[in-house]
Design an enzyme around this catalytic site. Structure first.
Site, short mmCIF file in Angstrom:
data_model
loop_
_atom_site.label_atom_id
_atom_site.label_comp_id
_atom_site.label_asym_id
_atom_site.label_seq_id
_atom_site.Cartn_x
_atom_site.Cartn_y
_atom_site.Cartn_z
N GLU A 17 -8.70 34.03 -8.26
CA GLU A 17 -9.34 33.03 -7.40
C GLU A 17 -10.85 32.98 -7.61
OE1 GLU A 17 -7.67 30.84 -5.96
OE2 GLU A 17 -5.73 31.81 -6.28
N GLY A 56 0.83 -1.20 0.00
CA GLY A 56 0.00 0.00 0.00
C GLY A 56 0.86 1.24 0.00
N PRO A 57 0.25 2.41 -0.16
CA PRO A 57 0.99 3.67 -0.18
C PRO A 57 1.66 3.94 1.16
CG PRO A 57 -1.26 3.95 -1.00
CD PRO A 57 -1.19 2.61 -0.37
N PRO A 58 2.63 4.84 1.20
CA PRO A 58 3.27 5.21 2.47
C PRO A 58 2.27 5.84 3.43
CG PRO A 58 4.57 5.96 0.60
CD PRO A 58 3.26 5.50 0.05
N HIS A 92 -11.61 30.84 -10.62
CA HIS A 92 -11.67 29.41 -10.30
C HIS A 92 -13.02 29.06 -9.65
CE1 HIS A 92 -7.61 28.50 -11.38
NE2 HIS A 92 -7.05 29.25 -10.44
N THR A 110 -0.05 4.43 5.36
CA THR A 110 -1.39 3.85 5.52
C THR A 110 -1.48 2.91 6.73
OG1 THR A 110 -0.76 2.19 3.86
CG2 THR A 110 -2.07 4.07 3.11
N GLY A 111 -0.37 2.63 7.39
CA GLY A 111 -0.42 1.84 8.63
C GLY A 111 -0.04 0.39 8.47
N LYS A 112 0.87 0.07 7.55
CA LYS A 112 1.26 -1.32 7.35
C LYS A 112 2.02 -1.87 8.56
CE LYS A 112 3.33 -0.17 3.51
NZ LYS A 112 2.81 1.20 3.35
N THR A 113 2.95 -1.09 9.09
CA THR A 113 3.71 -1.52 10.28
C THR A 113 2.79 -1.64 11.48
OG1 THR A 113 5.70 -0.45 9.42
CG2 THR A 113 5.66 -0.98 11.77
#
Length: 604
Positions: A428, A206-208, A431, A210-213
């Protein structure tokens, strides 16, 4: 006696020498300094004061030396000691006798032999022995720690304060996939009866942020098993064979603690694809080969579950990903809106928060944010609350922290000229009007012309009402037109170009090229893929996989899309020119307005 035995015997001899030297020092201090320590300190006094105290019958004992006189007084049962210079006074002895003053030795107390024995012998020796014992244990611990460091492995056995799935929010699917593993580690008999085997390895991708550890720790905490944490970089060595030795040591320790979990973070460091290049890293390949053998080789690692994490799964060796090694991949993706709400609430438990906080709005404003970024936003809000002198974090603090993360801090000392400020106001509002007048565009939440440290002189914040998974061609064209709105407003009002649209141009070009090369949203190329590469979770530019002639056509088609969106933006602003002036003047005066204020004026 061989060399190893001499080395082992050397620490014991050093300890004995240490004891002998320490005890000798204590004895010398006791023999030479202890009498002086037990002496009584006397106060300096004049000779006339001494005679007066004798006449007042305050002096009870006198010690006469060659050059001084020590005497003791007793006033109201308070003993005091004094010292005065010796004077050749022939009548002194008669005066002292007449006042019944005793003659004796002052300042030497009769030693208490038991106290002396305890203080000067038993206590120091005990301290030395205890200190030596602690140093010996510390040496053993340091040797063990040194061994751990050399092997690159650290063991973290779960305790009462363990991490659980309750602390991992926004990843319900990943937790469901891992719950089965937790159940297997807790109740292996249930699976053994039917013949089912636990996966040997699980890869968290997964992306950096995201809570893998954190997820790996939660698995160990839920299963209540030892947790060996290591990083892929810890196996990388300059010397060939050292990394493979570390892998063997890690698995040897894990087998002794089975059932247990071995976690290898950033496994792509050692698990990259092997190739036949002459520049291949022999040490890294040997480490990978050893890891492959340990996971599914000649020996069966019963009870040892391997968890690994990476955000570059496309770079891993196929042999590492085959069944029998990493049998299962668990994707830890960026959280959706409900997941972001859960994550915000989990992190908010560690702070003093006001009751009236709209976590739904904060979650909608942080679309695409990872768990780590949401934690940072909450912490930035807490820091702002402290700066403002508040005891609790408010909703305004969290909103400002989002802007800090997106655009940086406000540049309070930045001074724009009135003309520049006016241009930014129209830019602005251009936009904002494009976002409001197009269908399926995210509503405007806030408009500001306050400069930020990121270099932005102002920005228009849009907040989606819900997460969007699919992007239609209409949505993509609307986004490009909204990016073109600022430049179109400058052209309409001032008839001039400025550098303020540089980031808008970059984003519009990126979307237009993706429509042509990746999404197949043009008639010219239909569903032909023209780009390859790019990293799934780390981003990065893709590479064109077409001929130079086709690449020219890609550029023309992308330009055609941008021109179409630019023309649409100019037309919408021309049709709403009156509101453009009214809103730009209002923003020029207020500097920051909300989406509600903007829509109220636009629809009036």
């Amino acid at each position: 006696m061989n060399e190893n035995e001499k080395k082992q015997d050397r620490p014991g001899k050093l300890v004995i020498y240490y004891y002998v030297i320490a005890i000798s020092i204590v004895l010398l201090i006791n023999w030479f300094l202890f009498p002086a320590v037990t002496g009584t300190k006397a106060v300096e006094a004049e000779y006339s004061q001494f005679l007066q105290q004798v006449n007042d019958q305050q002096v009870v004992m006198v010690e006469i030396q060659n050059d001084y006189i020590l005497y003791k007084t007793d006033v109201d049962e308070n003993e005091n000691y004094f010292k005065t210079d010796f004077t050749d006074d022939p009548e002194l002895l008669q005066v002292l006798k007449s006042q019944n003053v005793e003659f004796g030795q002052i300042g030497r107390k009769k030693p208490d032999y038991l106290v002396s024995l305890i203080i000067c012998y038993i206590l120091p020796i005990s301290i030395i022995l205890v200190d030596g014992f602690m140093k010996k244990n510390k040496t053993n611990d340091s040797e063990l720690s040194s061994s751990e460091e050399k092997s690159g492995n650290k063991i973290n056995v779960t305790t009462a304060s363990k991490t659980t799935f309750a602390e991992v929010a926004g990843q319900d699917e990943a937790k469901e996939s891992l719950a089965e593993v937790v159940d297997y580690l807790s109740n292996p008999e249930k699976y053994a009866e039917i013949g089912a085997k636990c996966p040997k390895g699980i890869l968290l991708v997964g992306p950096p942020g995201t809570g893998k550890t954190l997820m790996a720790k939660a698995v160990a905490g839920e299963a209540n098993v030892p947790f060996f944490a290591s990083s892929g970089s810890e196996f990388v060595e300059m010397y060939v064979g050292r990394g493979a030795a570390r892998v063997r040591e890690l698995f040897e320790k894990a087998k002794k603690k089975a059932p247990c979990i071995v976690f290898i973070d950033e496994i792509d460091t050692v698990g990259k694809k092997r190739n036949s290049s002459l520049n291949s890293n022999e040490e890294r390949e040997q480490t990978l080969n050893q890891l492959l053998t340990e996971m599914d080789g000649f020996e069966d690692n019963k009870g040892v579950l391997i968890l690994a994490a990476t955000n570059r799964p496309e770079t891993l060796d196929p042999a590492l990903l085959r069944p029998g090694r990493f049998d299962r991949q668990v994707r830890v993706e960026l959280p959706d809106m409900e997941g972001r709400i859960s994550i915000l609430k989990v992190h908010a438990q560690n702070y003093k928060m006001e009751e009236k906080i709209d976590y739904n709005l904060i979650a909608r404003a942080t679309s695409g944010a990872s768990g780590a970024q949401l934690a940072n936003i909450v912490n930035e809000g807490a820091l702002r609350a402290v700066r403002m002198g508040r005891a609790e974090v408010s909703h305004a603090d969290l909103e400002e922290s989002i802007e800090v993360v997106i655009a940086g801090e406000q540049k309070k000392n930045a001074i724009l000229s009135l003309q520049e400020k006016k241009i930014v106001s129209y830019h602005e509002i251009g936009h904002a009007i494009l976002a409001a007048k197009q269908t399926n565009s995210a509503p405007v939440h806030k408009i500001t012309i306050v400069p930020r440290t990121s270099g932005a002189l102002g920005y228009t914040m849009q907040v989606e009402t819900r997460d969007k998974t699919l992007l239609t061609r209409t949505d993509a064209m609307n986004k490009i037109a909204t990016y073109c709105g600022g430049r179109a407003a400058e052209e309409l009002v001032f008839g001039e170009y400025t550098t303020g649209a540089s980031n808008d141009i970059e984003q519009a070009t990126k979307i237009a090229r993706a429509m042509v090369t990746k999404y197949g949203m043009t008639d010219k190329f239909d569903m032909m893929a023209l780009e390859t590469g790019g990293r799934q979770y780390l981003g990065g530019d893709s590479q064109l996989s077409c001929s130079p002639e086709t690449a020219q056509l890609v550029d023309r088609e992308s330009l055609s899309i941008i021109k179409e969106a630019h023309a649409r933006a100019a037309k919408i602003l021309k049709d709403n020119e009156k509101k453009l002036h009214e809103l730009a003047n209002y923003l020029f005066e207020k500097e920051t307005i909300t989406g509600e204020q903007f829509m109220e004026i636009l629809q009036a």
